[in-house]
Design a protein around this motif. Structure first.
Motif, PDB file in Angstrom:
ATOM      1  N   VAL A 118     -31.171  10.414  40.728  1.00 44.32           N
ATOM      2  CA  VAL A 118     -32.494  10.519  40.120  1.00 44.32           C
ATOM      3  C   VAL A 118     -33.302   9.295  40.516  1.00 44.32           C
ATOM      4  CG1 VAL A 118     -33.797  10.687  37.972  1.00 44.32           C
ATOM      5  CG2 VAL A 118     -31.571  11.819  38.172  1.00 44.32           C
ATOM      6  N   ASP A 119     -34.509   9.540  40.986  1.00 47.47           N
ATOM      7  CA  ASP A 119     -35.382   8.453  41.460  1.00 47.47           C
ATOM      8  C   ASP A 119     -36.798   8.802  41.021  1.00 47.47           C
ATOM      9  OD1 ASP A 119     -36.775   6.539  42.805  1.00 47.47           O
ATOM     10  OD2 ASP A 119     -35.925   6.953  44.776  1.00 47.47           O
ATOM     11  N   GLY A 120     -37.332   8.049  40.049  1.00 42.99           N
ATOM     12  CA  GLY A 120     -38.661   8.399  39.570  1.00 42.99           C
ATOM     13  C   GLY A 120     -39.276   7.281  38.748  1.00 42.99           C
ATOM     14  N   ASP A 121     -40.545   7.462  38.395  1.00 40.55           N
ATOM     15  CA  ASP A 121     -41.243   6.417  37.652  1.00 40.55           C
ATOM     16  C   ASP A 121     -41.031   6.587  36.154  1.00 40.55           C
ATOM     17  OD1 ASP A 121     -42.668   8.734  37.465  1.00 40.55           O
ATOM     18  OD2 ASP A 121     -44.634   7.817  37.661  1.00 40.55           O
ATOM     19  N   GLY A 122     -40.930   5.451  35.459  1.00 40.60           N
ATOM     20  CA  GLY A 122     -40.797   5.450  34.013  1.00 40.60           C
ATOM     21  C   GLY A 122     -39.516   6.095  33.516  1.00 40.60           C
ATOM     22  N   VAL A 123     -39.444   6.247  32.199  1.00 40.31           N
ATOM     23  CA  VAL A 123     -38.330   6.955  31.563  1.00 40.31           C
ATOM     24  C   VAL A 123     -38.911   7.894  30.517  1.00 40.31           C
ATOM     25  CG1 VAL A 123     -36.543   5.215  31.952  1.00 40.31           C
ATOM     26  CG2 VAL A 123     -38.013   5.006  29.951  1.00 40.31           C
ATOM     27  N   ILE A 124     -38.514   9.135  30.562  1.00 41.82           N
ATOM     28  CA  ILE A 124     -39.021  10.214  29.695  1.00 41.82           C
ATOM     29  C   ILE A 124     -40.544  10.119  29.521  1.00 41.82           C
ATOM     30  CG2 ILE A 124     -36.840  10.575  28.499  1.00 41.82           C
ATOM     31  CD1 ILE A 124     -38.009   9.040  26.082  1.00 41.82           C
ATOM     32  N   GLY A 125     -41.220   9.826  30.625  1.00 44.03           N
ATOM     33  CA  GLY A 125     -42.677   9.758  30.603  1.00 44.03           C
ATOM     34  C   GLY A 125     -43.254   8.487  30.030  1.00 44.03           C
ATOM     35  N   LYS A 126     -42.408   7.481  29.771  1.00 41.85           N
ATOM     36  CA  LYS A 126     -42.886   6.232  29.172  1.00 41.85           C
ATOM     37  C   LYS A 126     -42.603   5.053  30.100  1.00 41.85           C
ATOM     38  CE  LYS A 126     -42.176   7.848  24.416  1.00 41.85           C
ATOM     39  NZ  LYS A 126     -41.516   7.568  23.108  1.00 41.85           N
ATOM     40  N   PHE A 127     -43.371   3.977  29.893  1.00 46.75           N
ATOM     41  CA  PHE A 127     -43.217   2.750  30.659  1.00 46.75           C
ATOM     42  C   PHE A 127     -43.114   1.586  29.672  1.00 46.75           C
ATOM     43  CE2 PHE A 127     -45.404   5.859  33.191  1.00 46.75           C
ATOM     44  CZ  PHE A 127     -44.844   5.739  34.472  1.00 46.75           C
ATOM     45  N   PRO A 128     -41.916   1.406  29.087  1.00 45.65           N
ATOM     46  CA  PRO A 128     -41.765   0.425  28.001  1.00 45.65           C
ATOM     47  C   PRO A 128     -42.137  -0.989  28.422  1.00 45.65           C
ATOM     48  CG  PRO A 128     -39.629   1.191  28.798  1.00 45.65           C
ATOM     49  CD  PRO A 128     -40.644   2.093  29.387  1.00 45.65           C
ATOM     50  N   LEU A 129     -42.873  -1.649  27.531  1.00 47.48           N
ATOM     51  CA  LEU A 129     -43.265  -3.049  27.702  1.00 47.48           C
ATOM     52  C   LEU A 129     -42.381  -3.885  26.798  1.00 47.48           C
ATOM     53  CD1 LEU A 129     -45.256  -5.234  28.772  1.00 47.48           C
ATOM     54  CD2 LEU A 129     -46.706  -4.681  26.791  1.00 47.48           C
ATOM     55  N   LEU A 130     -41.626  -4.805  27.386  1.00 50.30           N
ATOM     56  CA  LEU A 130     -40.701  -5.638  26.627  1.00 50.30           C
ATOM     57  C   LEU A 130     -41.277  -7.037  26.442  1.00 50.30           C
ATOM     58  CD1 LEU A 130     -37.335  -4.714  28.431  1.00 50.30           C
ATOM     59  CD2 LEU A 130     -38.459  -3.530  26.521  1.00 50.30           C
ATOM     60  N   HIS A 131     -41.081  -7.571  25.233  1.00 48.89           N
ATOM     61  CA  HIS A 131     -41.529  -8.929  24.927  1.00 48.89           C
ATOM     62  C   HIS A 131     -40.317  -9.797  24.631  1.00 48.89           C
ATOM     63  CE1 HIS A 131     -45.826  -7.918  24.724  1.00 48.89           C
ATOM     64  NE2 HIS A 131     -45.442  -6.778  24.158  1.00 48.89           N
ATOM     65  N   ALA A 132     -40.401 -11.071  24.983  1.00 48.73           N
ATOM     66  CA  ALA A 132     -39.293 -11.999  24.778  1.00 48.73           C
ATOM     67  C   ALA A 132     -38.874 -12.029  23.310  1.00 48.73           C
ATOM     68  CB  ALA A 132     -39.692 -13.406  25.241  1.00 48.73           C
ATOM     69  N   GLY A 133     -37.568 -11.748  23.062  1.00 51.85           N
ATOM     70  CA  GLY A 133     -37.055 -11.735  21.696  1.00 51.85           C
ATOM     71  C   GLY A 133     -37.532 -10.568  20.864  1.00 51.85           C
ATOM     72  N   GLY A 134     -38.191  -9.607  21.482  1.00 54.11           N
ATOM     73  CA  GLY A 134     -38.754  -8.475  20.748  1.00 54.11           C
ATOM     74  C   GLY A 134     -37.749  -7.371  20.479  1.00 54.11           C
ATOM     75  N   LYS A 135     -38.228  -6.319  19.879  1.00 53.48           N
ATOM     76  CA  LYS A 135     -37.398  -5.193  19.480  1.00 53.48           C
ATOM     77  C   LYS A 135     -36.905  -4.409  20.692  1.00 53.48           C
ATOM     78  CE  LYS A 135     -37.567  -1.202  16.330  1.00 53.48           C
ATOM     79  NZ  LYS A 135     -38.445  -0.403  15.436  1.00 53.48           N
ATOM     80  N   GLU A 136     -35.716  -3.852  20.562  1.00 54.17           N
ATOM     81  CA  GLU A 136     -35.173  -3.000  21.611  1.00 54.17           C
ATOM     82  C   GLU A 136     -36.036  -1.750  21.787  1.00 54.17           C
ATOM     83  OE1 GLU A 136     -30.372  -3.017  22.314  1.00 54.17           O
ATOM     84  OE2 GLU A 136     -31.131  -1.919  20.594  1.00 54.17           O
ATOM     85  N   PHE A 137     -36.209  -1.352  23.021  1.00 53.18           N
ATOM     86  CA  PHE A 137     -36.775  -0.030  23.291  1.00 53.18           C
ATOM     87  C   PHE A 137     -35.603   0.917  23.504  1.00 53.18           C
ATOM     88  CE2 PHE A 137     -37.926   3.328  26.275  1.00 53.18           C
ATOM     89  CZ  PHE A 137     -39.052   3.869  25.660  1.00 53.18           C
ATOM     90  N   VAL A 138     -35.599   2.016  22.764  1.00 54.79           N
ATOM     91  CA  VAL A 138     -34.485   2.959  22.812  1.00 54.79           C
ATOM     92  C   VAL A 138     -35.003   4.328  23.228  1.00 54.79           C
ATOM     93  CG1 VAL A 138     -32.593   4.000  21.516  1.00 54.79           C
ATOM     94  CG2 VAL A 138     -33.382   1.700  20.925  1.00 54.79           C
ATOM     95  N   TYR A 139     -34.298   4.939  24.147  1.00 50.50           N
ATOM     96  CA  TYR A 139     -34.631   6.326  24.475  1.00 50.50           C
ATOM     97  C   TYR A 139     -33.357   7.093  24.783  1.00 50.50           C
ATOM     98  CZ  TYR A 139     -33.914   6.204  29.585  1.00 50.50           C
ATOM     99  OH  TYR A 139     -33.362   6.140  30.838  1.00 50.50           O
ATOM    100  N   GLU A 140     -33.413   8.402  24.612  1.00 51.88           N
ATOM    101  CA  GLU A 140     -32.267   9.267  24.882  1.00 51.88           C
ATOM    102  C   GLU A 140     -32.660  10.357  25.870  1.00 51.88           C
ATOM    103  OE1 GLU A 140     -31.234   6.986  21.534  1.00 51.88           O
ATOM    104  OE2 GLU A 140     -32.855   8.492  21.475  1.00 51.88           O
ATOM    105  N   SER A 141     -31.709  10.727  26.687  1.00 51.19           N
ATOM    106  CA  SER A 141     -31.870  11.844  27.604  1.00 51.19           C
ATOM    107  C   SER A 141     -30.536  12.578  27.663  1.00 51.19           C
ATOM    108  CB  SER A 141     -32.313  11.350  28.989  1.00 51.19           C
ATOM    109  OG  SER A 141     -32.678  12.445  29.815  1.00 51.19           O
TER     110      SER A 141
END
Length: 442
Positions: free
Chosen positions: A373-396
């Motif tokens: 699999v080769d594609g942009d984003g994950v499940i249509g999202k482009f998570p923005l991560l911040h230092a020490g911030g909350k986990e971004f969680v997704y399922e497929s």
């Protein structure tokens, strides 16, 4: 040793020898009867055998002493092997303790215990003989009282099923234990109207309180617990939830080693909760027990350039089709990504944020690559991560032709934001996440 010294040691000896020995010693003399009746001694017996820390009977009503409490517990469960009663009490105790600390609103849904008379009525209505372990489980708690309106999502914020579940691509599952009145209704409705022969003595004991249908069936004959597949309504296809070799003496009232799948299943669930293998998940409006593993070896972790990615997978029986050559086993995988407190480190510079741009997946079945699999984003999202911030969680999810496989790959991130990059892109590893048919299915 003098008689006086021996008498002084007797309370300690009795405490170690157990309640049966204490009862026999009490018949020898008035002095020994007095020592064997000390409430401190019976307080220990109540605590050790039943986890009872105050003098109450099985209904929770106070009684004059711990000795009287112990007596009433024995009388209430005299028809069962006492070792099995103690084991079931410990099983429920561990679940109750975890719920009280972590998920009190779910603990509040546990019903009081069923009476022997009611259990007999249920057996008569369903024309089954419940395995001993299951009978005792229901003596302590008659399932959960949960109401759910499938026509609205207004009450979806608290998914109170004791077993919990998962969510991916709109498929939400949250499993709870049915109270016996619902066992009768669901069994009559489902088992008697589908491809089940009454000789197998199946009853429905668990289901999802959400729109994602998942059904657990107890075979009262051999004590095995089953979960339905995608072909349940067509052919009655089910998968056992507990290793068959562990089941023994499910109806033998004289066996100290008897155990059915319901008890083993709940014991294993309690172990996973208490050890942190599975946890309570809060995501937006959702709060419930997540069945996605959180620790090694079932949850893998990789850290690249300050980005931490964790991954684990679950077998999804209710959407699997054991008769299909390519879609026999469906696995859902959960990916959790976060940025360490110091930020991402790229080309000698730290950045306080980064955003996912691209993904690459390699999916294997029995170590053979079956998909890239080769594609942009994950499940249509482009998570923005911040230092020490909350986990971004997704399922497929991924269908597999075999019961063993894996998924692994990488993500491309941009320091800063995609719309305002602060540096060049960098790659983040996703360690191999195993797909495997588990011994215990929840």
């Amino acid at each position: 040793m003098s008689l006086e010294a021996l008498v002084d040691l007797l309370p300690l000896i009795l405490a170690k020898s157990g309640p049966e020995s204490a009862g026999r010693v009490a018949c020898v003399s008035k002095k020994l009867m007095f020592l064997a009746s000390e409430d401190a001694l019976w307080s220990k017996f109540c605590s050790d055998d039943l986890g009872v820390t105050s003098p109450v009977d099985p209904l929770g009503d106070p009684v004059p002493s711990f000795k009287e409490a112990y007596k009433r517990w024995r009388e209430a469960f005299h028809m069962y092997p006492w070792d099995l009663v103690k084991r079931v009490k410990r099983c429920w105790g561990k679940l109750e303790d975890w719920l009280a600390t972590n998920f009190p609103e779910a603990k509040a849904t546990l019903c009081g215990g069923a009476t022997e008379a009611y259990l007999q009525d249920v057996e008569n209505v369903l024309n089954v003989k419940l395995p001993l372990s299951t009978r005792i489980l229901y003596r302590f708690h008659d399932g959960q009282e949960i109401t759910y309106d499938h026509s609205t999502t207004a009450n979806i914020g608290s998914l109170l099923g004791l077993i919990g579940g998962y969510f991916f691509y709109g498929h939400m599952v949250n499993v709870y234990l049915l109270p016996l009145n619902q066992v009768i209704l669901e069994t009559t409705h489902i088992v008697r109207q589908q491809c089940f022969s009454t000789r197998y003595q199946y009853i429905v004991v668990g289901t999802s309180c959400t729109s994602g249908e998942k059904l657990f069936f107890l075979n009262c004959g051999d004590g095995q617990l089953y979960v339905g597949t995608r072909n349940l309504a067509i052919s009655g296809e089910m998968i056992p939830c507990v290793p068959n070799q562990l089941l023994r003496s499910v109806h033998d009232t004289n066996s100290k080693q008897g155990q059915d799948a319901m008890l083993l299943w709940l014991e294993e669930h309690g172990r996973r909760l208490q050890s942190g293998i599975i946890k309570l998940r809060e995501e937006g409006v959702f709060r419930g027990i997540s069945q996605f593993p959180e620790v090694l070896p079932l949850c893998t972790t990789a850290i690249s350039n300050g980005v931490k990615v964790r991954g684990s997978a679950l077998f999804i029986p209710e959407l699997s089709d054991l008769e299909h050559p390519e879609q026999k086993y469906l696995f859902s995988y959960s990916i959790r990504m976060s940025l360490l407190p110091e930020g991402c480190f790229v080309n000698g510079t730290y950045f306080q944020s980064c955003q996912l741009q691209w993904r690459y997946w390699i999916i294997r079945s029995n170590d053979v690559v079956v998909d890239n699999v080769d594609g942009d984003g994950v499940i249509g999202k482009f998570p923005l991560l911040h230092a020490g911030g909350k986990e971004f969680v997704y399922e497929s999810c991924s269908y597999q032709p075999t019961s063993r496989g894996s998924i692994e790959g990488s993500f491309d991130f941009i320091p800063g934001r995609l719309t305002r990059p602060e540096g060049s892109s960098f790659r983040v590893e996703v360690a191999r996440v195993p797909f495997q048919l588990p011994e215990y299915i929840f």
